[in-house]
Design an enzyme around this catalytic site. Structure first.
Site, PDB file in Angstrom:
ATOM      1  N   HIS A   1     -16.605  -1.575  -8.228  1.00  0.00           N
ATOM      2  CA  HIS A   1     -15.913  -2.858  -7.964  1.00  0.00           C
ATOM      3  C   HIS A   1     -14.400  -2.667  -7.854  1.00  0.00           C
ATOM      4  CE1 HIS A   1     -19.736  -4.708  -9.272  1.00  0.00           C
ATOM      5  NE2 HIS A   1     -19.699  -3.802 -10.229  1.00  0.00           N
TER       6      HIS A   1
ATOM      7  N   SER B   1       8.966   3.614   9.575  1.00  0.00           N
ATOM      8  CA  SER B   1       9.152   2.237  10.020  1.00  0.00           C
ATOM      9  C   SER B   1      10.455   2.141  10.800  1.00  0.00           C
ATOM     10  CB  SER B   1       9.201   1.311   8.810  1.00  0.00           C
ATOM     11  OG  SER B   1       9.856   0.108   9.141  1.00  0.00           O
TER      12      SER B   1
ATOM     13  N   LYS C   1      10.140   3.819   4.292  1.00  0.00           N
ATOM     14  CA  LYS C   1       8.690   3.833   4.523  1.00  0.00           C
ATOM     15  C   LYS C   1       8.143   5.166   5.021  1.00  0.00           C
ATOM     16  CE  LYS C   1       6.737  -0.342   4.759  1.00  0.00           C
ATOM     17  NZ  LYS C   1       5.380  -0.591   4.476  1.00  0.00           N
TER      18      LYS C   1
ATOM     19  N   GLU D   1      -5.088   4.631   9.057  1.00  0.00           N
ATOM     20  CA  GLU D   1      -5.342   3.252   9.493  1.00  0.00           C
ATOM     21  C   GLU D   1      -5.941   3.219  10.898  1.00  0.00           C
ATOM     22  OE1 GLU D   1      -1.661   1.079   8.975  1.00  0.00           O
ATOM     23  OE2 GLU D   1      -1.535   1.726   6.878  1.00  0.00           O
TER      24      GLU D   1
END
Ligand code: ARG
Length: 469
Positions: A156, A277, A283, A290
């Site tokens: 979970h 970024s 970043k 992704e």
């Protein structure tokens, strides 16, 4: 417009109709397979006395030249041809005249395209398998190096019990191993040759289908000519296997994205596999993970698309089946790219062992073991569960871990606790006492790693190749 038919027509095809119908834009991808199939076909025709040896030799020579010239870029595949079959045949006729016109004897584009697509897919099955094997090798290395790297295991997405990084990677090893087994099964089932099935009902020429099947590395010919030209099961199976590979990659990516976040800090991606970024200078983004996760959708899409295309098609060939190509090619390319990139990303990734360990220490991942300790000291499990639950609550209030609680405090809740509890609920003990087959304990993992090594040392592709006559 160059097409292989027209005798019974009195009008030119409408331009839009021609374009809508044509497949050259995408089936040129398998020009090599088309030529390979044609060569096998004419060799068989000569063996059967349907073509002379000289005719066969002339055709094979020109086909070889055409293949080489396309590869070198001196012969361009242009959209004036309806499909790749027309392109090859037209060029052969240009070079050989009447002899070239004999190539298509005893053949239809229906069995021809069934063959081409199967040859192309068969190769893709093998390429994909090699990439999966590369990934398994990287996983095995990480498994071997991290038998003692303790981290929390989750259910979970809540910390559950301590495991090792080796064990976690081992779970993915199993997934990708099953993916390879699926490819092996698909290969064995698909490796029968449709050539010689004609348009749908075989031909009246005395073709030797066993012979062409053998030349092309198939186990034998397919056994029903209608099924041969109408079957795309193998492609659906392959797309399904590709979709499953992407599902596995996507789950892995999801974990890596989480692990790479500031909150977890379990891994650090190599700079060469990260992106920045345009506005936020601090970043370092996991774009590759992704994107792999994102591309899963288009591979699922290819599978759904072909299943839907095939569901209403009466026997035998129908033009709907031309739609088997574009999305399937896209899916094949996508999975190959994703596998190669993912393997590189994983291979260069740094695992932050300290953070993993800290995280396992902080989440009461040894609570089950504390309960088991009490069971071993005569407390019934249900009571032990309640006692440890109370202790966890106290720990949360005091902001400490279970093994940081003084013995007196433990004994105040349950007198069965003794000094040896601390050893019993240490992370190392929790992990290394789990020794059932498939569990994270060091010895159990070592046995599994030995089996996986043995598995990787064998090559199913070699086994299959031996079956070729
Ligand atoms: N381009 C077609 C395909 O991809 C080739 C087969 C054409 N056969 C036919 N009878 N129209 O399926």
């Amino acid at each position: 417009m160059a097409q292989l038919w027209g005798g019974r027509f009195t009008k030119e095809t409408d331009k839009l109709v021609y374009q809508f119908n044509a497949s050259i834009a995408f089936d040129q991808r398998f020009y090599k397979q088309d030529i390979e199939g044609s060569m096998a076909h004419v060799c068989m025709l000569a063996k059967q006395g349907i073509l002379t040896k000289e005719e066969m030799q002339a055709i094979v020579k020109e086909l070889t030249d055409i293949s080489r010239e396309v590869e070198e870029g001196t012969l361009e595949i242009t959209e004036e041809y309806e499909d790749i079959h027309s392109f090859v045949e037209a060029n052969l006729i240009k070079r050989l005249g009447d002899v070239g016109k004999k190539l298509h004897t005893g053949r239809s584009r229906n069995d021809q395209v069934a063959l081409d697509m199967k040859l192309y897919t068969r190769l893709e099955v093998l390429y994909t398998d090699v990439l999966l094997k590369d990934l398994l090798k990287v996983l095995l290395r990480i498994m071997e190096e991290n038998l003692d790297t303790i981290m929390p295991g989750f259910t979970h997405l809540q910390k559950a019990q301590p495991i090792t990084l080796s064990h976690h990677m081992g779970a993915y090893f199993e997934m990708f191993k099953r993916d390879r087994l699926r490819l092996k099964d698909i290969y064995a089932r698909m490796n029968y040759c449709p050539l010689g099935s004609g348009a749908l009902a075989g031909t009246t020429y005395p073709l030797d289908r066993e012979y062409t099947a053998e030349i092309l590395g198939f186990y034998g010919p397919t056994l029903n000519s209608m099924d041969s030209v109408a079957d795309r099961d193998y492609l659906i199976e392959f797309l399904s296997a590709l979709a499953t590979i992407m599902m596995h990659l996507s789950r892995f990516c999801e974990e890596i994205i989480l692990w790479n976040s500031n909150e977890y800090q379990f891994v650090e991606m190599d700079d060469s596999y990260s992106t920045g970024s345009s506005i936020m200078p601090q970043k370092k983004n996991p774009d590759i993970a992704e994107l792999v996760r994102g591309k899963t959708g288009r591979v699922y899409g290819a599978l759904m698309s072909l299943l839907t295309t095939m569901k209403g098609i009466p026997l035998a060939y129908n033009k709907d089946m031309q739609e088997d190509k574009e999305l399937a090619f896209d899916a094949m390319d996508t999975v190959k790219h994703c596998l190669a990139l993912f393997t590189g990303m994983l291979d260069t990734m740094k695992f932050c062992k300290e953070e993993m360990r800290k995280s396992a220490n902080n989440g009461f991942t040894n609570a089950t073991d504390a309960a088991d300790y009490l069971v071993n000291h005569g407390v019934p499990f249900r009571d032990a569960h309640g006692i440890v639950g109370q202790l966890v609550l106290q720990c949360i209030e005091q902001k400490i871990a279970l093994d940081e609680m003084p013995l007196s405090q433990l004994q105040a809740v349950c007198p069965a606790f003794e000094e040896d509890v601390f050893e019993a609920i240490s992370m190392e003990t929790c992990v290394n006492k789990r020794l059932t087959v498939g569990a994270p304990g060091r010895e159990a993992m070592e046995q599994v790693i030995a089996l996986e090594k043995e598995y990787l040392s064998k090559e199913w592709q070699d086994e299959e190749a031996k079956k070729w006559k």
